[in-house]
Motif scaffolding. Sequence first.
Motif, PDB file in Angstrom:
ATOM      1  N   GLU A 114     -41.502 -26.177  -8.293  1.00  0.00           N
ATOM      2  CA  GLU A 114     -41.911 -25.489  -9.244  1.00  0.00           C
ATOM      3  C   GLU A 114     -42.411 -24.378  -8.875  1.00  0.00           C
ATOM      4  O   GLU A 114     -42.489 -23.636  -9.292  1.00  0.00           O
ATOM      5  CB  GLU A 114     -43.254 -26.688  -9.487  1.00  0.00           C
ATOM      6  CG  GLU A 114     -43.584 -27.902  -9.839  1.00  0.00           C
ATOM      7  CD  GLU A 114     -43.037 -28.424  -9.274  1.00  0.00           C
ATOM      8  OE1 GLU A 114     -42.784 -28.474  -8.214  1.00  0.00           O
ATOM      9  OE2 GLU A 114     -43.097 -29.901  -9.457  1.00  0.00           O
ATOM     10  N   LYS A 115     -42.683 -23.906  -7.193  1.00  0.00           N
ATOM     11  CA  LYS A 115     -42.580 -22.101  -6.885  1.00  0.00           C
ATOM     12  C   LYS A 115     -41.226 -22.025  -6.856  1.00  0.00           C
ATOM     13  O   LYS A 115     -41.491 -20.661  -7.046  1.00  0.00           O
ATOM     14  CB  LYS A 115     -42.735 -22.800  -5.203  1.00  0.00           C
ATOM     15  CG  LYS A 115     -43.937 -23.594  -4.681  1.00  0.00           C
ATOM     16  CD  LYS A 115     -44.446 -23.672  -2.856  1.00  0.00           C
ATOM     17  CE  LYS A 115     -45.195 -24.256  -2.675  1.00  0.00           C
ATOM     18  NZ  LYS A 115     -45.529 -24.304  -1.893  1.00  0.00           N
ATOM     19  N   THR A 143     -41.910 -21.049 -10.137  1.00  0.00           N
ATOM     20  CA  THR A 143     -42.623 -19.552 -10.714  1.00  0.00           C
ATOM     21  C   THR A 143     -41.976 -18.419 -10.733  1.00  0.00           C
ATOM     22  O   THR A 143     -41.992 -17.019 -10.869  1.00  0.00           O
ATOM     23  CB  THR A 143     -44.172 -20.172 -10.056  1.00  0.00           C
ATOM     24  OG1 THR A 143     -44.455 -21.393 -10.245  1.00  0.00           O
ATOM     25  CG2 THR A 143     -45.161 -18.731 -10.096  1.00  0.00           C
ATOM     26  N   PRO A 155     -43.678 -30.038  -0.439  1.00  0.00           N
ATOM     27  CA  PRO A 155     -44.195 -30.268  -1.785  1.00  0.00           C
ATOM     28  C   PRO A 155     -44.383 -29.068  -2.918  1.00  0.00           C
ATOM     29  O   PRO A 155     -43.734 -27.825  -2.645  1.00  0.00           O
ATOM     30  CB  PRO A 155     -45.991 -30.379  -1.375  1.00  0.00           C
ATOM     31  CG  PRO A 155     -45.338 -30.812  -0.152  1.00  0.00           C
ATOM     32  CD  PRO A 155     -44.157 -30.224   0.632  1.00  0.00           C
ATOM     33  N   HIS A 156     -43.980 -29.146  -4.014  1.00  0.00           N
ATOM     34  CA  HIS A 156     -43.569 -28.605  -5.336  1.00  0.00           C
ATOM     35  C   HIS A 156     -42.796 -27.094  -4.862  1.00  0.00           C
ATOM     36  O   HIS A 156     -42.790 -26.405  -5.342  1.00  0.00           O
ATOM     37  CB  HIS A 156     -44.989 -27.532  -5.156  1.00  0.00           C
ATOM     38  CG  HIS A 156     -46.649 -28.541  -4.863  1.00  0.00           C
ATOM     39  ND1 HIS A 156     -46.950 -29.830  -6.134  1.00  0.00           N
ATOM     40  CD2 HIS A 156     -47.128 -28.345  -4.165  1.00  0.00           C
ATOM     41  CE1 HIS A 156     -47.590 -30.358  -5.739  1.00  0.00           C
ATOM     42  NE2 HIS A 156     -48.183 -29.205  -5.141  1.00  0.00           N
ATOM     43  N   TYR A 157     -41.461 -27.974  -4.571  1.00  0.00           N
ATOM     44  CA  TYR A 157     -40.072 -27.099  -4.003  1.00  0.00           C
ATOM     45  C   TYR A 157     -39.907 -26.229  -5.044  1.00  0.00           C
ATOM     46  O   TYR A 157     -40.285 -25.502  -5.305  1.00  0.00           O
ATOM     47  CB  TYR A 157     -39.803 -27.435  -3.321  1.00  0.00           C
ATOM     48  CG  TYR A 157     -38.322 -26.897  -2.726  1.00  0.00           C
ATOM     49  CD1 TYR A 157     -38.280 -26.422  -1.929  1.00  0.00           C
ATOM     50  CD2 TYR A 157     -37.312 -27.377  -3.450  1.00  0.00           C
ATOM     51  CE1 TYR A 157     -37.345 -25.332  -1.470  1.00  0.00           C
ATOM     52  CE2 TYR A 157     -35.607 -26.354  -2.688  1.00  0.00           C
ATOM     53  CZ  TYR A 157     -35.937 -25.378  -1.974  1.00  0.00           C
ATOM     54  OH  TYR A 157     -34.649 -24.642  -1.792  1.00  0.00           O
TER      55      TYR A 157
END
Length: 271
Positions: free
Chosen positions: A125-126, A129, A121-123
């Motif tokens: 997006e992290k 960031t 999950p959210h690979y």
Amino acid sequence: MTPLRIGACLQASEIAPHRDWLFDAERDVEIQDFMSHAALTSEFEERIAAAVKALDGHSGRRGIHGPFEGLDIDNKDAELRPLITKRFLKALEAADRIGARQMVLHSPYTLWYQNNLLASPHYAEKKLTRIHEIMAPVVRSAETHGITLVIENIHDVDPATRRKMVESFGSDAIALSIDTGHAQLARRMTGAPPVDYFVRDAGDRLAHVHLQDLDGFADRHWPPGEGEIEWAAVFAALSDCNATPHLVLELQDPEKIPQGFGHLQALGLAC
């Protein structure tokens, strides 16, 4: 197709033999003296002075290659991220002091990233960031100094991934760089699209191009004509681009700059 003017990447000490070719035609120059730890610390003032002296009389566009070894713009260690930012800011100081208006940095995107994109999950997006944490102060400094950061493809598989990362900053101070050899190597190793597709995907955000040839197996940095790159397609894509990127030969052997330039000139692609 109108031939495009090209320049070269050199260390300050390597400029003299190419001075007339570079300076008389106001060609793009990329200084490659500021990539190491020593260059940005103990040798900093010495290298600034050498670059200023070597560039005296040059009225073309200038850039530098920024540091990259051990300095991934995506670093998972929170303690290390500020150190990377600090190193990039120091390199921006070098660029400004020698009159360079571009700085090349390396892309953090790889085949590993591409294949694991949906594995957790959210690979994406992290990762983005972390990139912003390192790069946001650098982008702001670049804006202040009127310098453009250009992000070069290294292991990139999908050119759109790096483009979207650049676009996420919403700043004219960060744009795209393409290394023709790296793109061709990715094509052979990972099934990436051909080099001209990288150019066309970058579009108006393309601000810089490393011109080098290779055999599709290793990052050779041979002069154009010694490898397998389809130069007519690459320059057709460059000619269709509305941007005016710095176009610089980045060769392992600077003595072969005339050979590489001659090959592209004979094809009617470069002037």
